[in-house]
Enzyme design. Structure first.
Site, PDB file in Angstrom:
ATOM      1  N   GLU A 162       0.867  -1.127  -0.216  1.00 55.37           N
ATOM      2  CA  GLU A 162      -0.306   0.124  -0.070  1.00 55.37           C
ATOM      3  C   GLU A 162       0.702   1.271  -0.335  1.00 55.37           C
ATOM      4  O   GLU A 162       0.441   2.285   0.165  1.00 55.37           O
ATOM      5  CB  GLU A 162      -1.146   0.366   1.031  1.00 55.37           C
ATOM      6  CG  GLU A 162      -2.198  -1.216   1.164  1.00 55.37           C
ATOM      7  CD  GLU A 162      -2.917  -0.799   0.390  1.00 55.37           C
ATOM      8  OE1 GLU A 162      -3.785  -0.389   0.016  1.00 55.37           O
ATOM      9  OE2 GLU A 162      -3.604  -1.944  -0.275  1.00 55.37           O
ATOM     10  N   HIS A 230      -5.164   0.987   7.085  1.00 53.38           N
ATOM     11  CA  HIS A 230      -3.329   1.720   7.606  1.00 53.38           C
ATOM     12  C   HIS A 230      -2.584   2.533   8.048  1.00 53.38           C
ATOM     13  O   HIS A 230      -3.298   2.749   8.699  1.00 53.38           O
ATOM     14  CB  HIS A 230      -3.463   2.819   6.197  1.00 53.38           C
ATOM     15  CG  HIS A 230      -3.662   2.631   4.533  1.00 53.38           C
ATOM     16  ND1 HIS A 230      -4.319   3.578   3.829  1.00 53.38           N
ATOM     17  CD2 HIS A 230      -3.079   1.425   4.079  1.00 53.38           C
ATOM     18  CE1 HIS A 230      -4.462   3.224   2.452  1.00 53.38           C
ATOM     19  NE2 HIS A 230      -3.929   1.757   2.349  1.00 53.38           N
ATOM     20  N   CYS A 347      -2.771  11.287   3.592  1.00 57.93           N
ATOM     21  CA  CYS A 347      -3.131  10.516   2.405  1.00 57.93           C
ATOM     22  C   CYS A 347      -2.723  11.333   1.489  1.00 57.93           C
ATOM     23  O   CYS A 347      -2.523  10.558   0.174  1.00 57.93           O
ATOM     24  CB  CYS A 347      -4.673   9.912   2.720  1.00 57.93           C
ATOM     25  SG  CYS A 347      -5.108   9.032   3.885  1.00 57.93           S
TER      26      CYS A 347
HETATM   27  O1  SUG Z   1      -7.842   2.628   0.099  1.00 58.27           O
HETATM   28  N1  SUG Z   1     -10.538   5.519   0.363  1.00 58.27           N
HETATM   29  C1  SUG Z   1      -9.169   5.005   0.164  1.00 58.27           C
HETATM   30  C2  SUG Z   1      -8.273   5.759   1.180  1.00 58.27           C
HETATM   31  C3  SUG Z   1      -7.037   5.933   1.642  1.00 58.27           C
HETATM   32  C4  SUG Z   1      -6.786   6.511   2.121  1.00 58.27           C
HETATM   33  N2  SUG Z   1      -5.262   6.628   2.434  1.00 58.27           N
HETATM   34  C5  SUG Z   1      -3.924   6.466   3.191  1.00 58.27           C
HETATM   35  N3  SUG Z   1      -4.692   6.425   4.609  1.00 58.27           N
HETATM   36  N4  SUG Z   1      -3.269   6.815   2.930  1.00 58.27           N
HETATM   37  C6  SUG Z   1      -8.752   3.398   0.486  1.00 58.27           C
HETATM   38  O2  SUG Z   1      -9.391   3.126   1.595  1.00 58.27           O
HETATM   39  C7  SUG Z   1     -13.013   4.982  -1.082  1.00 58.27           C
HETATM   40  C8  SUG Z   1     -13.198   4.703  -2.062  1.00 58.27           C
HETATM   41  C9  SUG Z   1     -15.148   4.527  -2.520  1.00 58.27           C
HETATM   42  O3  SUG Z   1     -15.214   4.050  -0.947  1.00 58.27           O
HETATM   43  O4  SUG Z   1     -15.773   4.633  -3.681  1.00 58.27           O
HETATM   44  C10 SUG Z   1     -11.279   4.418  -0.547  1.00 58.27           C
HETATM   45  O5  SUG Z   1     -10.486   4.016  -1.641  1.00 58.27           O
END
Ligand code: SUG
Length: 416
Positions: A162, A230, A347
């Site tokens: 990730e 994460h 993020c």
């Molecule tokens: O991978 N949300 C992302 C958020 C990423 C956050 N990044 C860090 N923590 N670095 C994920 O879960 C939601 C998309 C949706 O539900 O339509 C989403 O992909």
């Protein structure tokens, strides 16, 4: 200019929507089906970039990926009508969270003295697994200077990776040799552990890191179970400082001792569960913050406004500021549209330590360029997207055109 930390924020794409695609990401699940506001979202993201640039920091950006992504559907023999989740996956603007684009090791840490970037395969979530081939294309453009950068393809999909969201770096300064901390999860809990230890070890090998300055740390399964999908939802590091929730790691004391042994000047700011519970930390996204060294040398924490307004987080922050700790300022920013999908200030950015002169200037922000980006967003990003709008030909045309206009204004049409 010599090497500095550059934050590359993802410009929030015109198809930003709430589809509830990420199991274990509580914000994504709780906003599933909501109407999104792509224009407001992208303007919030741009305002954060301007805010940080205004602090005197170098700011870069990465572009939204092509959406909808027909090759993704074609590869699974789908046309988008079978299943709304597959349609939403092909439309997802999730590449905005560039902390998941890649893992980055600055030149000071690597065997060949170049900055290494490995694109993250993001295989745990189907909608994110389609990102990396387009991401790596973009990284190879932005960091094309092979005397200074080496960009690697993602590690094989048998090992979930990730990117920087599960990686931290500590050092006496950004340009000094650092200690790289890879945080992995173990499977078996209620929610998927997205970062596999083997992926972290592969990235460390690919980057030529010195084993004496590399740690592999297990995430606390309880944190993953509480919604820390994460590690950057419960910890953030910058130079000599680690800012962490007490329950971030499986073995917190062992982790702190291992860090201090390798970096004696390390300062570890631990937020106790008694003051801010894991649930409050995850709800407020206190740790999904940008811990930044300002030009004067002091550190500021750029947090989501949700954390600043939180009834139990705010008193803790006030107390921290009143004390004599290394974090001297707390700066709230509004990225609510991204937050509703589980993406806070941290993020939205990928950190790269490099001399800005070695980066393709088209990916670096200045005030005039920010104005041009804003004008394109204001003119072309949809104001609202409801789940039922996805797959409609009108929205599709609009979203494709909006991205095309952005690439044209940035002279990056080769990414079309
Ligand atoms: O991978 N949300 C992302 C958020 C990423 C956050 N990044 C860090 N923590 N670095 C994920 O879960 C939601 C998309 C949706 O539900 O339509 C989403 O992909």
């Amino acid at each position: 200019m010599s090497a500095v930390e550059i934050n590359f924020d993802g410009i929030i794409g015109p198809s930003h929507n709430y589809a509830g695609l990420s199991l274990g990401n509580l914000a994504s699940a709780s906003h599933a089906g909501d109407v999104s506001q792509p224009r407001a979202a992208a303007l919030q993201g741009l305002a954060k970039m301007r805010h940080n640039m205004g602090l005197g920091l170098v700011q870069g950006f990465l572009l939204p990926l092509p959406r909808p992504n027909p090759p993704f559907l074609a590869a699974i023999g789908a046309d988008g009508t079978e299943n709304p989740r597959l349609t939403a996956a092909a439309w997802s603007a999730s590449s905005m969270w560039t902390a998941n684009a890649a893992t980055v090791s600055p030149a000071a840490d690597t065997a060949d003295g170049r900055c290494h970037l490995t694109a993250a395969n993001l295989v745990t979530m189907p909608h994110r697994s389609q990102e990396w081939p387009d991401t790596v294309r973009q990284l190879r453009l932005a960091f094309a200077d092979q005397a200074h950068f080496s960009v690697h393809d993602a590690v094989p999909p048998c090992f979930g990776d990730e990117g920087a969201a599960n990686h931290m770096r500590m050092a006496s300064s950004h340009t000094a040799p650092g200690l790289e901390l890879f945080v992995y999860g173990t499977t078996g809990g209620a929610f998927p552990a997205r970062q596999h230890e083997e992926a972290s070890r592969a990235v460390a090998r690919l980057h030529g890191l010195d084993p004496a300055r590399t740690l592999f740390i297990e995430q606390n399964p309880e944190a993953i179970g509480a919604g820390a999908f994460h590690n950057d939802v419960v910890a953030v590091a910058n130079e000599r400082v680690l800012f962490t929730h007490e329950q971030a790691f499986a073995d917190p004391e062992g982790t702190y001792a291992a860090i201090r042994e390798r970096l004696p000047e390390a300062e570890i700011v631990v937020v106790p569960a008694a003051a801010v519970s894991l649930a409050d930390a995850i709800k407020s996204y206190l740790f999904n913050a940008q811990l930044l060294t300002l030009p004067g040398g002091t550190m500021a924490l750029v947090i989501p406004s949700e954390a600043w307004e939180h009834a139990r987080v705010r008193p803790w922050l006030d107390e921290m500021l009143a004390g004599n700790g290394p974090i001297r300022q707390v700066l709230p920013v509004d990225v609510r549209q991204s937050m509703a999908n589980g993406g806070g200030p941290a993020c939205l950015r990928l950190r790269v330590v490099a001399d800005p002169a070695t980066v393709d200037p088209r990916f670096l922000l200045d005030p005039a360029k920010a104005d041009r980006i804003e004008a394109v967003i204001a003119a072309h990003w949809p104001e609202a997207i409801a789940p039922a709008d996805l797959a409609g030909p009108a929205l599709r045309e609009r979203v494709i055109n909006a991205r095309r206009e952005l690439l044209a204004t940035l002279d990056l049409s080769e990414l079309c």
